[in-house]
Design an enzyme around this catalytic site. Sequence first.
Site, PDB file in Angstrom:
ATOM      1  N   ARG A 174       0.819  -1.224   0.000  1.00  0.00           N
ATOM      2  CA  ARG A 174       0.000   0.000   0.000  1.00  0.00           C
ATOM      3  C   ARG A 174       0.855   1.278   0.000  1.00  0.00           C
ATOM      4  NH1 ARG A 174      -2.167  -3.362  -1.513  1.00  0.00           N
ATOM      5  NH2 ARG A 174      -3.832  -4.616  -0.628  1.00  0.00           N
ATOM      6  N   SER A 223      -9.902   0.164   4.335  1.00  0.00           N
ATOM      7  CA  SER A 223      -9.099  -0.320   5.470  1.00  0.00           C
ATOM      8  C   SER A 223      -8.408   0.856   6.139  1.00  0.00           C
ATOM      9  CB  SER A 223      -8.044  -1.314   4.990  1.00  0.00           C
ATOM     10  OG  SER A 223      -8.680  -2.444   4.480  1.00  0.00           O
ATOM     11  N   GLU A 293      -3.319   3.321   7.099  1.00  0.00           N
ATOM     12  CA  GLU A 293      -3.309   3.159   5.637  1.00  0.00           C
ATOM     13  C   GLU A 293      -4.069   4.336   5.011  1.00  0.00           C
ATOM     14  OE1 GLU A 293      -4.256  -0.770   4.111  1.00  0.00           O
ATOM     15  OE2 GLU A 293      -5.310   0.117   2.409  1.00  0.00           O
TER      16      GLU A 293
HETATM   17  C1  LIG Z   1     -15.340   0.622   0.506  1.00  0.00           C
HETATM   18  C2  LIG Z   1     -13.866   0.706   0.209  1.00  0.00           C
HETATM   19  C3  LIG Z   1     -13.158  -0.417  -0.147  1.00  0.00           C
HETATM   20  C4  LIG Z   1     -11.781  -0.341  -0.421  1.00  0.00           C
HETATM   21  N1  LIG Z   1     -11.115  -1.468  -0.754  1.00  0.00           N
HETATM   22  C5  LIG Z   1      -9.808  -1.410  -1.066  1.00  0.00           C
HETATM   23  C6  LIG Z   1      -9.079  -2.572  -1.442  1.00  0.00           C
HETATM   24  O1  LIG Z   1      -9.609  -3.668  -1.513  1.00  0.00           O
HETATM   25  N2  LIG Z   1      -7.770  -2.456  -1.727  1.00  0.00           N
HETATM   26  C7  LIG Z   1      -7.125  -1.243  -1.676  1.00  0.00           C
HETATM   27  O2  LIG Z   1      -5.919  -1.188  -1.963  1.00  0.00           O
HETATM   28  N3  LIG Z   1      -7.780  -0.133  -1.303  1.00  0.00           N
HETATM   29  C8  LIG Z   1      -9.091  -0.167  -1.005  1.00  0.00           C
HETATM   30  N4  LIG Z   1      -9.760   0.968  -0.637  1.00  0.00           N
HETATM   31  C9  LIG Z   1      -9.018   2.235  -0.494  1.00  0.00           C
HETATM   32  C10 LIG Z   1      -8.989   3.121  -1.758  1.00  0.00           C
HETATM   33  O3  LIG Z   1     -10.084   2.838  -2.610  1.00  0.00           O
HETATM   34  C11 LIG Z   1      -7.682   2.955  -2.540  1.00  0.00           C
HETATM   35  O4  LIG Z   1      -6.563   3.309  -1.759  1.00  0.00           O
HETATM   36  C12 LIG Z   1      -7.660   3.809  -3.811  1.00  0.00           C
HETATM   37  O5  LIG Z   1      -6.546   3.452  -4.573  1.00  0.00           O
HETATM   38  C13 LIG Z   1      -7.621   5.327  -3.543  1.00  0.00           C
HETATM   39  O6  LIG Z   1      -7.866   5.993  -4.770  1.00  0.00           O
HETATM   40  P1  LIG Z   1      -8.505   7.452  -4.803  1.00  0.00           P
HETATM   41  O7  LIG Z   1      -8.542   7.889  -6.222  1.00  0.00           O
HETATM   42  O8  LIG Z   1      -9.782   7.481  -4.078  1.00  0.00           O
HETATM   43  O9  LIG Z   1      -7.391   8.270  -4.032  1.00  0.00           O
HETATM   44  P2  LIG Z   1      -7.600   9.275  -2.793  1.00  0.00           P
HETATM   45  O10 LIG Z   1      -8.242   8.558  -1.680  1.00  0.00           O
HETATM   46  O11 LIG Z   1      -8.253  10.520  -3.262  1.00  0.00           O
HETATM   47  O12 LIG Z   1      -6.073   9.570  -2.415  1.00  0.00           O
HETATM   48  C14 LIG Z   1      -5.277   8.555  -1.843  1.00  0.00           C
HETATM   49  C15 LIG Z   1      -3.791   8.923  -1.980  1.00  0.00           C
HETATM   50  O13 LIG Z   1      -3.449   8.915  -3.362  1.00  0.00           O
HETATM   51  C16 LIG Z   1      -2.913  10.167  -3.753  1.00  0.00           C
HETATM   52  N5  LIG Z   1      -3.349  10.422  -5.125  1.00  0.00           N
HETATM   53  C17 LIG Z   1      -4.604  10.348  -5.635  1.00  0.00           C
HETATM   54  N6  LIG Z   1      -4.583  10.612  -6.957  1.00  0.00           N
HETATM   55  C18 LIG Z   1      -3.287  10.853  -7.279  1.00  0.00           C
HETATM   56  C19 LIG Z   1      -2.608  11.184  -8.488  1.00  0.00           C
HETATM   57  N7  LIG Z   1      -3.254  11.336  -9.657  1.00  0.00           N
HETATM   58  N8  LIG Z   1      -1.258  11.370  -8.447  1.00  0.00           N
HETATM   59  C20 LIG Z   1      -0.576  11.245  -7.274  1.00  0.00           C
HETATM   60  N9  LIG Z   1      -1.154  10.931  -6.102  1.00  0.00           N
HETATM   61  C21 LIG Z   1      -2.502  10.736  -6.105  1.00  0.00           C
HETATM   62  C22 LIG Z   1      -3.465  11.181  -2.745  1.00  0.00           C
HETATM   63  O14 LIG Z   1      -2.607  12.305  -2.629  1.00  0.00           O
HETATM   64  C23 LIG Z   1      -3.459  10.328  -1.480  1.00  0.00           C
HETATM   65  O15 LIG Z   1      -2.149  10.291  -0.945  1.00  0.00           O
HETATM   66  C24 LIG Z   1     -11.128   0.913  -0.350  1.00  0.00           C
HETATM   67  C25 LIG Z   1     -11.854   2.063  -0.008  1.00  0.00           C
HETATM   68  C26 LIG Z   1     -13.203   1.972   0.265  1.00  0.00           C
HETATM   69  C27 LIG Z   1     -13.957   3.230   0.620  1.00  0.00           C
END
Ligand SMILES: Cc1cc2nc3c(=O)[nH]c(=O)nc-3n(C[C@H](O)[C@H](O)[C@H](O)COP(=O)(O)OP(=O)(O)OC[C@H]3O[C@@H](n4cnc5c(N)ncnc54)[C@H](O)[C@@H]3O)c2cc1C
Length: 310
Positions: A174, A223, A293
């Site tokens: 992660r 998580s 995380e």
């Molecule tokens: C119901 C639920 C289930 C989930 N299940 C999983 C799972 O099974 N596995 C898992 O790994 N995660 C899971 N997640 C967590 C999450 O979905 C992931 O971490 C996802 O990759 C975050 O993407 P986001 O676009 O929402 O990023 P954000 O939450 O908006 O940002 C997360 C991080 O990424 C950075 N970021 C975002 N976009 C960029 C970009 N373009 N360039 C550089 N940095 C960037 C942000 O600065 C921040 O540090 C879950 C979340 C929820 C709510």
Amino acid sequence: MGKLNTIIEKLPSIRGRYTEGPELSRLTWFRVGGPAEVLYKPADLEDLSFFLKHKTKEIPALTIGVGSNLLIRDGGIPGVVVRLQGFNNIVVQGNEIEVGAGVLDRTLALVAQEEGLQNLEFLAGIPGTIGGALRMNAGCYGIEIKDILVSALAVDNQGKIHKLTPEDMGFSYRHCKIPQDWIFVGARFKAKSGDSQEIAARMEKLLTEREDAQPVKSRTGGSTFANPEGYKAWELIDKAGGRGLKIGGAQVSEKHCNFLINTGDATAEDLELLGETIRARVLENSGIDLRWEIVRMGFNKNYEVKAKAA
Ligand SMILES: Cc1cc2nc3c(=O)[nH]c(=O)nc-3n(C[C@H](O)[C@H](O)[C@H](O)COP(=O)(O)OP(=O)(O)OC[C@H]3O[C@@H](n4cnc5c(N)ncnc54)[C@H](O)[C@@H]3O)c2cc1C
């Protein structure tokens, strides 16, 4: 707050859009958090690169995806919050797919399935964007971004574009080691050819399993803590008596106790305090110091970035 009226004047003239003081709570899964001083949606890669090259270094810039892994604090985020809108290209070339960082993981999984390409099914249940998935090395069910990445495209804080190999990304659980102020704009992934219907069935099964085990329809951030080597965070939390614990409007999910939930009127402070309470209990109970995380951003409410009056 006088600063609010002047920050846009200090920013480069771009083709994309600046919005002063938007509430960020509506842009995150938890539905909590204060405003951004400025939200910037770049028109395209050239615009983003121009912005980063000409922005003064004193004004910080943070990137968000769709906020599915974010806890934005109640005082909001000073400086500029960058949110990719567009960056939605998807090009399938044989067994590889090139994709913009604004694309939802789920969309990519569905395109791969339609094209008869397997190994990307796991992305169907991760509710973020490709940008967030690259940053977090997102994964589940034994497969993660590092296993499918061919290359990633990122812009550094000087506006310079870099094509990165999986080795450059320095992936771990992660996490990737690319500097926090670089912005991912796209990636190329590899898949294997497979049968569309079988892929669809596998995807469906994964989604059902997830719905049974996780509160995926709640206001949550996924998580909360990374699994420590050799342990499952949820088991440690359960053993420490964390399941169902409440602070204000924040609650540890009864369904999956590594998930925190906004039951309706939680503040970011409630959620962060609940997380820290869990961490302290687990440390006392099992001697293990859990690592967040969920990414926490911004100031607590004593510091307050002002929202623009609607
Ligand atoms: C119901 C639920 C289930 C989930 N299940 C999983 C799972 O099974 N596995 C898992 O790994 N995660 C899971 N997640 C967590 C999450 O979905 C992931 O971490 C996802 O990759 C975050 O993407 P986001 O676009 O929402 O990023 P954000 O939450 O908006 O940002 C997360 C991080 O990424 C950075 N970021 C975002 N976009 C960029 C970009 N373009 N360039 C550089 N940095 C960037 C942000 O600065 C921040 O540090 C879950 C979340 C929820 C709510």
